[in-house]
Design an enzyme around this catalytic site. Structure first.
Site, PDB file in Angstrom:
ATOM      1  CG  ASP A   1      -8.375   1.958   3.208  1.00 24.75           C
ATOM      2  OD1 ASP A   1      -7.456   2.287   3.971  1.00 24.75           O
ATOM      3  OD2 ASP A   1      -9.505   2.478   3.230  1.00 24.75           O
TER       4      ASP A   1
ATOM      5  NE  ARG B   1      -7.225   3.968  -1.385  1.00 26.53           N
ATOM      6  CZ  ARG B   1      -7.367   4.605  -0.225  1.00 26.53           C
ATOM      7  NH1 ARG B   1      -7.790   3.967   0.838  1.00 26.53           N
ATOM      8  NH2 ARG B   1      -7.103   5.873  -0.146  1.00 26.53           N
TER       9      ARG B   1
ATOM     10  CG  ASP C   1     -10.486   2.775   6.768  1.00 26.77           C
ATOM     11  OD1 ASP C   1      -9.272   3.027   6.886  1.00 26.77           O
ATOM     12  OD2 ASP C   1     -11.194   3.251   5.870  1.00 26.77           O
TER      13      ASP C   1
ATOM     14  NE  ARG D   1      -3.184   2.985   1.081  1.00 25.10           N
ATOM     15  CZ  ARG D   1      -4.128   3.284   1.966  1.00 25.10           C
ATOM     16  NH1 ARG D   1      -4.710   2.320   2.644  1.00 25.10           N
ATOM     17  NH2 ARG D   1      -4.489   4.532   2.160  1.00 25.10           N
TER      18      ARG D   1
HETATM   19  N1  ATP Z   1     -10.829   4.531  12.478  1.00 28.62           N
HETATM   20  C1  ATP Z   1      -9.699   4.599  11.756  1.00 28.62           C
HETATM   21  N2  ATP Z   1      -9.265   3.538  11.033  1.00 28.62           N
HETATM   22  C2  ATP Z   1      -8.122   3.620  10.299  1.00 28.62           C
HETATM   23  N3  ATP Z   1      -7.326   4.720  10.235  1.00 28.62           N
HETATM   24  C3  ATP Z   1      -7.724   5.789  10.946  1.00 28.62           C
HETATM   25  C4  ATP Z   1      -8.913   5.779  11.725  1.00 28.62           C
HETATM   26  N4  ATP Z   1      -9.039   7.005  12.333  1.00 28.62           N
HETATM   27  C5  ATP Z   1      -7.996   7.733  11.954  1.00 28.62           C
HETATM   28  N5  ATP Z   1      -7.189   7.029  11.116  1.00 28.62           N
HETATM   29  C6  ATP Z   1      -5.964   7.571  10.527  1.00 28.62           C
HETATM   30  O1  ATP Z   1      -6.206   7.889   9.182  1.00 28.62           O
HETATM   31  C7  ATP Z   1      -4.932   7.922   8.530  1.00 28.62           C
HETATM   32  C8  ATP Z   1      -5.130   7.832   7.030  1.00 28.62           C
HETATM   33  O2  ATP Z   1      -5.663   6.562   6.727  1.00 28.62           O
HETATM   34  P1  ATP Z   1      -5.846   6.110   5.231  1.00 28.62           P
HETATM   35  O3  ATP Z   1      -4.630   6.450   4.427  1.00 28.62           O
HETATM   36  O4  ATP Z   1      -6.272   4.669   5.265  1.00 28.62           O
HETATM   37  O5  ATP Z   1      -7.058   7.055   4.774  1.00 28.62           O
HETATM   38  P2  ATP Z   1      -8.008   6.821   3.590  1.00 28.62           P
HETATM   39  O6  ATP Z   1      -8.442   5.386   3.631  1.00 28.62           O
HETATM   40  O7  ATP Z   1      -7.366   7.282   2.323  1.00 28.62           O
HETATM   41  O8  ATP Z   1      -9.236   7.765   3.886  1.00 28.62           O
HETATM   42  P3  ATP Z   1     -10.407   7.579   4.948  1.00 28.62           P
HETATM   43  O9  ATP Z   1      -9.788   7.872   6.290  1.00 28.62           O
HETATM   44  O10 ATP Z   1     -11.413   8.613   4.518  1.00 28.62           O
HETATM   45  O11 ATP Z   1     -10.938   6.167   4.850  1.00 28.62           O
HETATM   46  C9  ATP Z   1      -4.191   6.765   9.141  1.00 28.62           C
HETATM   47  O12 ATP Z   1      -2.814   6.999   9.167  1.00 28.62           O
HETATM   48  C10 ATP Z   1      -4.771   6.632  10.542  1.00 28.62           C
HETATM   49  O13 ATP Z   1      -3.876   7.048  11.553  1.00 28.62           O
HETATM   50  N1  PH2 Z   2     -15.974   2.826  -3.434  1.00 30.72           N
HETATM   51  C1  PH2 Z   2     -15.025   3.187  -2.578  1.00 30.72           C
HETATM   52  N2  PH2 Z   2     -14.637   4.453  -2.523  1.00 30.72           N
HETATM   53  C2  PH2 Z   2     -13.681   4.827  -1.634  1.00 30.72           C
HETATM   54  C3  PH2 Z   2     -13.086   3.868  -0.776  1.00 30.72           C
HETATM   55  C4  PH2 Z   2     -13.507   2.525  -0.875  1.00 30.72           C
HETATM   56  O1  PH2 Z   2     -13.003   1.626  -0.152  1.00 30.72           O
HETATM   57  N3  PH2 Z   2     -14.484   2.226  -1.776  1.00 30.72           N
HETATM   58  N4  PH2 Z   2     -12.167   4.264   0.136  1.00 30.72           N
HETATM   59  C5  PH2 Z   2     -11.847   5.525   0.270  1.00 30.72           C
HETATM   60  C6  PH2 Z   2     -10.918   5.935   1.343  1.00 30.72           C
HETATM   61  O2  PH2 Z   2     -10.906   5.040   2.364  1.00 30.72           O
HETATM   62  C7  PH2 Z   2     -12.369   6.586  -0.586  1.00 30.72           C
HETATM   63  N5  PH2 Z   2     -13.316   6.113  -1.544  1.00 30.72           N
END
Ligand code: ATP
Ligand code: PH2
Length: 180
Positions: free
Chosen positions: A105, A102, A107, A93
């Site tokens: 991911d 990516r 979360d 990643r």
């Molecule tokens: N609940 C959470 N789960 C995962 N990461 C988190 C969470 N809350 C805050 N973060 C932080 O968000 C930062 C960015 O994460 P990441 O690069 O996966 O974002 P993204 O997937 O592009 O966007 P989004 O956060 O909107 O899903 C991570 O370094 C992490 O520290």
């Molecule tokens: N459909 C879709 N869109 C996204 C996604 C994802 O997992 N699916 N993740 C994102 C940032 O976490 C931003 N946009």
């Protein structure tokens, strides 16, 4: 003195996985195995895989595959975050563009009933309640699920990207039906 170690407390958590680069389905399957390949993480439930239109980020990026897992874990919240990020890194990643394409991911959507405003780990995940790509597979996995006091199936139906979510059929023609 008793020799028996106390059983650690296991907390229920919901994780959301997404991939829109490479062999997306293989990546999700491998990631599930890697996430639960340690004694501190137990797999409780798995959603179907859904194919979803990208939300945000650069235009023209490929469609995602998304899914959610329910686990129970004895890892503290930040250790679980590090574990999720280590699994992302196994899949090379890279973080260049916000919401860019990516390989993987992962979360953390909820960790027990914990609420946190920390930017490094915000709980519940701050954007989950408006993301059909998280809510739809979660509702299919657990129709009774609740997020921020709201039923997850209702949140899913009201999410702006609801129309962009479809079931995913893999190369073998396997197709998850809503009745299964
Ligand atoms: N609940 C959470 N789960 C995962 N990461 C988190 C969470 N809350 C805050 N973060 C932080 O968000 C930062 C960015 O994460 P990441 O690069 O996966 O974002 P993204 O997937 O592009 O966007 P989004 O956060 O909107 O899903 C991570 O370094 C992490 O520290
Ligand atoms: N459909 C879709 N869109 C996204 C996604 C994802 O997992 N699916 N993740 C994102 C940032 O976490 C931003 N946009």
């Amino acid at each position: 003195m008793s020799g028996a170690a106390a059983e650690p407390t296991f907390i229920k958590a919901v994780l959301a996985l997404g991939s829109n680069l490479g062999e997306r389905n293989d990546t999700l399957c491998a990631a599930v195995a890697e996430l639960v390949d340690r004694p501190e993480v137990r797999l409780r439930n798995v959603s179907p895989v859904v194919q979803t239109k990208p939300v945000g980020g650069p235009s023209g990026q490929p469609e995602f595959l998304n899914m959610v897992l329910e686990i129970e874990t004895s890892l503290p919240p930040y250790a679980l975050l590090e574990h999720c990020q280590a699994v992302e890194n196994l899949h090379l990643r890279v973080r260049e563009v916000r919401w860019g394409a990516r390989t993987l991911d992962v979360d953390i959507i909820t960790y027990g009933g914990l609420r946190s405003d920390d930017e490094r780990l915000t709980l519940p995940h701050p954007r989950a309640a408006e993301r059909a790509f998280v809510l739809c597979p979660w509702a299919l996995m657990d129709p009774q699920a609740v997020l921020n006091g709201e039923p997850v199936p209702a949140l899913a139906a009201n999410a702006p990207d609801f129309a962009g979510v479809d079931y995913f059929a893999d190369d073998d023609g396997f197709h998850v039906s809503a009745e299964s």
